[in-house]
Design a protein around this motif. Structure first.
Motif, mmCIF file in Angstrom:
data_model
loop_
_atom_site.group_PDB
_atom_site.id
_atom_site.type_symbol
_atom_site.label_atom_id
_atom_site.label_comp_id
_atom_site.label_asym_id
_atom_site.label_seq_id
_atom_site.Cartn_x
_atom_site.Cartn_y
_atom_site.Cartn_z
ATOM 1 N N VAL A 102 0.984 -1.023 -0.059
ATOM 2 C CA VAL A 102 -0.041 -0.072 0.069
ATOM 3 C C VAL A 102 0.981 1.264 0.000
ATOM 4 N N VAL A 103 1.986 1.397 0.700
ATOM 5 C CA VAL A 103 3.067 2.267 0.841
ATOM 6 C C VAL A 103 3.461 2.488 -0.397
ATOM 7 N N GLU A 104 3.917 1.616 -1.265
ATOM 8 C CA GLU A 104 4.444 1.528 -2.595
ATOM 9 C C GLU A 104 3.495 2.378 -3.484
ATOM 10 N N PHE A 105 2.269 2.165 -3.347
ATOM 11 C CA PHE A 105 1.120 2.644 -4.013
ATOM 12 C C PHE A 105 1.070 4.312 -3.945
ATOM 13 N N THR A 106 0.891 4.463 -2.470
ATOM 14 C CA THR A 106 0.906 6.098 -2.045
ATOM 15 C C THR A 106 2.193 6.844 -2.751
ATOM 16 N N PHE A 109 1.264 7.251 -6.432
ATOM 17 C CA PHE A 109 0.262 8.352 -6.427
ATOM 18 C C PHE A 109 0.379 9.804 -6.167
ATOM 19 N N LYS A 110 1.729 9.833 -5.312
ATOM 20 C CA LYS A 110 1.947 11.359 -4.724
ATOM 21 C C LYS A 110 2.476 12.064 -6.191
ATOM 22 N N SER A 123 -9.290 8.065 -10.001
ATOM 23 C CA SER A 123 -9.652 8.679 -8.730
ATOM 24 C C SER A 123 -10.150 7.659 -7.754
ATOM 25 N N HIS A 124 -10.983 6.732 -8.304
ATOM 26 C CA HIS A 124 -11.444 5.753 -6.940
ATOM 27 C C HIS A 124 -10.195 5.243 -6.413
ATOM 28 N N VAL A 125 -9.344 5.029 -6.994
ATOM 29 C CA VAL A 125 -8.034 4.169 -6.201
ATOM 30 C C VAL A 125 -7.481 4.992 -5.186
ATOM 31 N N MET A 126 -7.277 6.491 -5.768
ATOM 32 C CA MET A 126 -6.637 7.571 -4.954
ATOM 33 C C MET A 126 -7.600 7.680 -3.550
#
Length: 664
Positions: A102-106, A109-110, A123-126
């Motif tokens: 999950v951290v990898e995704f954040t 997405f930053k 946007s749903h994933v965000m």
């Protein structure tokens, strides 16, 4: 009456058919909306989505781990999130994924936040990432994982604490996205997808979940609620404490407020903001409400209205506010979050003189329901009551009887105009003459006038109990003087009472009768006597057993003996019945069968003492709650819980489950 239920089933069927439709489109060469995929990739992600919905435990964990490895191997996490199918998979997979994934995704997405926020699928994933970031940034945050014991090969669940470094990274992610959304509020509030990111930020920065409260026209693949662990309270990271007040202040300075209140996406943002502020900062909430009243609703132009053509006949002469569905929904939330003077101002400006037209409107009648159920000041209630009480018959004839339910609720909550409310309903039913008072319950249950009822009764064609008729009776039984309703119930025949108690809607009327503190013990005994000879039939019925249980809670030893004397004769029938066996056990009928009833009575007394002790503890807990809340407010804490008030309206158009409403 069946229409909204059918509509709800159709919506559920559409959701269930998503996978089936996706497979059909894949065969035709359409590989999902958004980011283009090859046929091989599309089929792979379809299989993952399908397996994810059926896998459980460790199998589900392994599936999710492999899915994320595949995404990271390709290095296209963000771009692939822009595909409809992969976005759906991520919505389901991220809450199950390892916290490191999950951290990898954040981190991904930053980067380039704007393009993600306005993307229909990314946007749903965000939104999901924002909710998870709040969950994992909590002080004692843990993640449940499955571990296999090498010696025994047993798989067990284990809570693994989230490290301090990962928590800090989640907080950094929340801070960066929140500030970016704040800086772009003027643009994002008009965007179909970015506006939902604003809503998620508001919820994260307040720890208030309003997703189930707000109804939006927009179709959504998931509701993106906050992730709450049972027994734990969500706390907002300190660095985010200023974000919500800043967004509220920025909102009041936005141009074209009248356009914001009438546009669906921006209206939803305003509703979310008000509901979050009402739980965390009431003073600021009232300031935002004042701004909306002064500069939003009052400046609406005809070009901003979107009412359907079929509504034009009833809303044409109403204030322009009532000709915009988005504005009406915001008005309902504004009324709920208003002070008493603000509610009076809203009534005087928009409702006074228009109630008759509003209760006939498919959309506007909900606003009337809202202002009734949320009205705060008993002293100012008279004008509102007078106007609404004159429209009882009109509301019934148009089918929007939820307004009558709300009127009864308001009278009960404020302990005001209760006698007049009952008289208005009886006048509509044409049973206000003394010789017809006994018919008020049968008439109200079916929402039928006296003459129509008598005609149908003669033809043996009486309709079944209506939802709103049952709800109104439940409110009347909570009035300070429900004598007319009590007398009408006691004059019903035993067969009619049995039918009522065994009816899904009617059983709640019996429950309200025995639960009301304004119905005395003598009337309780009279009612139990009326049911004599039907106790076994009640025990063997789903709704009837609930009614019997409510009788038992208030019955004296004498009445409990009467009930068990009948039940003991049908022991075999009760034991073989799905519902009867619980009544047989809870009423201790097997112990009652003995000649010496002292053991049975002693056990009953013990159970009663335990129940009273438990009730007293609950009352003490309830009385302590306001004190705790006051302390939190003094400290300006944003440590709040999700909204618990039921915001479901009581009209047929809402498509609400009957069982859900009747349990209120």
């Amino acid at each position: 009456m069946a229409y909204p239920e059918q509509q709800k089933k159709r919506k559920q069927k559409k959701k269930n058919n998503f996978l089936r439709n996706a497979k059909k489109l894949g065969k035709k060469g359409h590989f999902g909306k958004g980011k283009r995929l090859s046929e091989e990739e599309y089929n792979y992600y379809i299989r993952v989505y399908e397996q994810l919905k059926h896998a459980e435990g460790e199998d589900q964990e392994i599936l999710v781990r492999n899915f994320f490895r595949e995404l990271q191997r390709e290095g296209q996490e963000k771009s692939l999130a822009g595909n409809q199918i992969i976005s759906r998979v991520l919505d389901h997979a991220l809450p199950i994924a390892d916290v490191c994934q999950v951290v990898e995704f954040t981190r991904v997405f930053k980067e380039d936040i704007r393009s993600t926020c306005v993307d229909p699928f990314a946007s749903h994933v965000m939104q999901t990432l924002l909710a998870l970031a709040l969950k994992y940034s909590q002080e004692n945050a843990t993640q449940m994982r499955f571990e296999e014991n090498e010696e025994t090969n047993e798989v067990t669940e284990k809570d693994i604490p989230v490290t301090k470094e990962i928590k800090e990274e989640f907080v950094t992610f929340l801070e960066k996205i929140s500030k970016f959304v704040y800086n772009n509020l003027e643009d994002f509030i008009w965007d179909t997808y970015a506006s939902h990111i604003i809503c998620s930020i508001i919820m994260v920065c307040s720890a208030v979940d309003v997703q189930n409260t707000i109804k939006s026209k927009q179709k959504s693949q998931s509701n993106h609620c906050l992730f709450r662990e049972e027994g734990k309270e969500l706390k907002v990271p300190a660095v985010l404490n200023s974000i919500l007040p800043d967004i509220a202040d920025r909102f009041t300075k936005l141009p074209d407020i009248s356009g914001i209140v009438t546009y669906n996406c921006s209206s939803v943002v305003a509703q979310t903001l008000l509901l979050a502020l009402s739980e965390t900062n009431k003073e600021l909430c009232h300031a935002v409400v004042s701004h909306i009243l002064d500069h939003g609703f009052s400046d609406i132009s005809p070009s901003q209205c979107d009412q359907e053509e079929e509504e034009e006949g009833t809303t044409g002469n109403l204030p322009l506010l009532f000709q915009s569905n988005s504005a009406i929904r915001l008005l309902e939330v504004s009324i709920k979050c208003s002070t008493s003077p603000q509610q009076k101002l809203v009534f005087d400006q928009y409702f006074k003189g228009h109630i008759e037209a509003l209760v006939q409107s498919k959309h506007c009648n909900f606003a009337v329901q809202r202002i009734l159920t949320c009205w705060k000041d008993k002293e100012n209630f008279e004008d509102l009551f007078t106007e609404v009480s004159k429209t009882v018959e009109i509301a019934a004839l148009t089918g929007y009887t939820g307004t009558i339910v709300s009127l009864a609720q308001a009278c009960r909550q404020l302990s005001s105009n209760q006698w007049q409310c009952m008289e208005a309903v009886m006048e509509f039913l044409d049973c206000n003459q003394p010789d017809r008072h006994a018919q008020v319950v049968p008439l109200l249950l079916r929402m039928m006038k006296f003459d129509d009822f008598q005609k149908n009764k003669a033809e043996d064609a009486l309709p079944s109990t209506t939802l709103h008729g049952s709800l109104i009776l439940q409110e009347f039984l909570q009035f300070n003087k429900p004598a007319k309703v009590v007398k009408s119930l006691l004059e019903m025949t035993t067969n009619s009472l049995q039918e009522l108690a065994c009816d899904m809607r009617g059983s709640h009327v019996i429950s309200a009768y025995f639960a009301s503190k304004f119905v005395g013990s003598k009337n309780h005994e009279k009612m139990i006597h009326k049911f004599k000879g039907t106790f076994t039939a009640l025990a063997c019925c789903k709704s009837g057993s609930r009614s019997l249980d409510d009788m038992w809670k208030v019955a004296s030893i004498k009445m409990k003996t009467l009930i068990c004397s009948e039940l003991v004769e049908d022991e075999i029938k009760l034991k073989e019945n799905t519902f009867g066996k619980f009544i047989f056990s809870n009423f201790m009928v097997s112990l009652f069968r003995k000649k010496d009833k002292s053991d049975w009575q002693e056990l009953l007394n013990r159970k009663e003492k335990k129940r009273k002790m438990f009730d007293d503890l609950l009352k003490e807990a309830d009385s302590d709650t306001p004190k705790k809340k006051k302390k939190k407010n003094e400290k300006s804490s944003v440590d709040t819980k999700a909204l618990t008030e039921d915001d479901i309206f009581l009209d047929v158009e809402g498509g609400v489950e009957e069982e859900e409403l009747l349990s209120e």
